[in-house]
Design a protein around this motif. Sequence first.
Motif, PDB file in Angstrom:
ATOM      1  N   UNK A   1       0.741  -1.250  -0.145  1.00  0.00           N
ATOM      2  CA  UNK A   1       0.025   0.032  -0.020  1.00  0.00           C
ATOM      3  C   UNK A   1       0.899   1.324   0.111  1.00  0.00           C
ATOM      4  N   UNK A   2       1.693   1.214   0.755  1.00  0.00           N
ATOM      5  CA  UNK A   2       2.709   2.323   0.899  1.00  0.00           C
ATOM      6  C   UNK A   2       3.562   2.562  -0.538  1.00  0.00           C
ATOM      7  N   UNK A   3       3.828   1.735  -1.167  1.00  0.00           N
ATOM      8  CA  UNK A   3       4.493   1.724  -2.514  1.00  0.00           C
ATOM      9  C   UNK A   3       3.702   2.427  -3.575  1.00  0.00           C
ATOM     10  N   UNK A   4       2.381   1.479  -3.587  1.00  0.00           N
ATOM     11  CA  UNK A   4       1.497   1.740  -4.815  1.00  0.00           C
ATOM     12  C   UNK A   4       0.824   2.982  -4.662  1.00  0.00           C
ATOM     13  N   UNK A   5       0.535   3.421  -3.402  1.00  0.00           N
ATOM     14  CA  UNK A   5      -0.359   4.667  -2.934  1.00  0.00           C
ATOM     15  C   UNK A   5      -1.652   4.571  -3.531  1.00  0.00           C
ATOM     16  N   UNK A   6      -2.639   3.405  -3.425  1.00  0.00           N
ATOM     17  CA  UNK A   6      -3.802   3.484  -3.805  1.00  0.00           C
ATOM     18  C   UNK A   6      -4.867   4.611  -3.470  1.00  0.00           C
ATOM     19  N   UNK A   7      -6.051   5.021  -4.354  1.00  0.00           N
ATOM     20  CA  UNK A   7      -6.996   5.934  -3.766  1.00  0.00           C
ATOM     21  C   UNK A   7      -8.021   5.027  -2.923  1.00  0.00           C
ATOM     22  N   UNK A   8      -7.900   3.824  -3.387  1.00  0.00           N
ATOM     23  CA  UNK A   8      -8.885   2.820  -2.746  1.00  0.00           C
ATOM     24  C   UNK A   8      -8.628   1.446  -2.737  1.00  0.00           C
ATOM     25  N   UNK A   9      -9.263   0.607  -2.167  1.00  0.00           N
ATOM     26  CA  UNK A   9      -8.923  -0.916  -1.986  1.00  0.00           C
ATOM     27  C   UNK A   9     -10.319  -1.636  -2.077  1.00  0.00           C
ATOM     28  N   UNK A  10     -10.198  -2.704  -3.073  1.00  0.00           N
ATOM     29  CA  UNK A  10     -11.308  -3.396  -3.019  1.00  0.00           C
ATOM     30  C   UNK A  10     -10.989  -5.129  -2.699  1.00  0.00           C
ATOM     31  N   UNK A  11     -11.790  -5.619  -1.801  1.00  0.00           N
ATOM     32  CA  UNK A  11     -11.535  -6.973  -1.603  1.00  0.00           C
ATOM     33  C   UNK A  11     -12.651  -7.748  -1.864  1.00  0.00           C
TER      34      UNK A  11
END
Length: 371
Positions: free
Chosen positions: A88-98
Amino acid sequence: MKVIFAGGGTGGHINPAISIADYARDHDEDFEAVFIGTRGGMETKLVPRAGYKLKFIDIQGFDRKHILNNVETVRKLLKANHECKKIIKEFKPDCIVCTGGYVSGPVAIASKKAGVPSLIHEQNVYPGLTVRGAEKYVTYLALSFEETVKHMKDKSKCVVTGNPIRGEILTANYMKSRERLGIKKPFVLIFGGSLGADKINDTVIGMLKRVISEGRIELLFGTGDRNYDKVIKSISEAGIKLNNDVRVVSYIDNMADCMAAADLVVARSGAITVSELAALNKPSILIPSPNVVRNHQEQNAREFENNGAAAVILESELTSDVLYKKMMSMAEDEKALIKMSENLRKLAKTDALEKIYELMIKMSEQKGKTK
């Protein structure tokens, strides 16, 4: 929009995530995605094939029968949480979908700790352990059935979206698909899920010789990757000679065409499968898996049966003779198939992708990064 997707193990968890990603990619020219999965699941094939990056974590499910076995599970969970935070820290997403599977748990936990809005999607009526465990960490609970809301503690997070249906399923056409596949006779599609099902495979093997000798239908039989060699060996040992009317494959890559071209489908009653059958108005014989939490596959199957939208054979009642007779009687009864197709239209929900994408936009706006 930059999004991390988490879902692993079987096609039932991975294909919805890919469908959501494809929909977002079609609607956002700046869309970027990274998938998180495990090295032992179907995601290792499906995600790269769909054109997305895949990162791995090491995780396994809890053993409910042997508590002491969970020491290793907890160790892996702690390590997976650290790995997820790093991704998460490396990619810096705007949101996450599981979308389910063991991998979704540590990703949902990491999303909360990283301050990234997230949702988890539940495909079945009764929520699984991963979804219930992730509830307090996610921003939204995307549910497929109204009934599921009453099983969740924080109902303010619940949004009923339905199950994501792949775009190629929604646009598939019966006649065009039959033409592409060269189908001339009544066509039956049989599969037991992306990993296969031993009981269904053994039952189908037991009736293949009769199907071939009578030549009344065409049949495509998907054994599942892990069972293909065993099935082919059993077919050979039984002296069965396959022909152009009966094909056996390990995994069905062109499922949209095959399902659309079918006059009848024989399958498990996982949530994504029954949702796709409804979207295509495709008559089916459903064989619920008895090895699932809260017997949710039978719940799915009975809902269809009660609405005149499918026939159901329990695994305890399944034999080659029973399946053959039911399959042939349905495949050659055009009026009954038409009626079942009409009933399926009432159950179809086809806007789940749009609803989930709207939630992704809302989450991204919370991060202040959408254009």
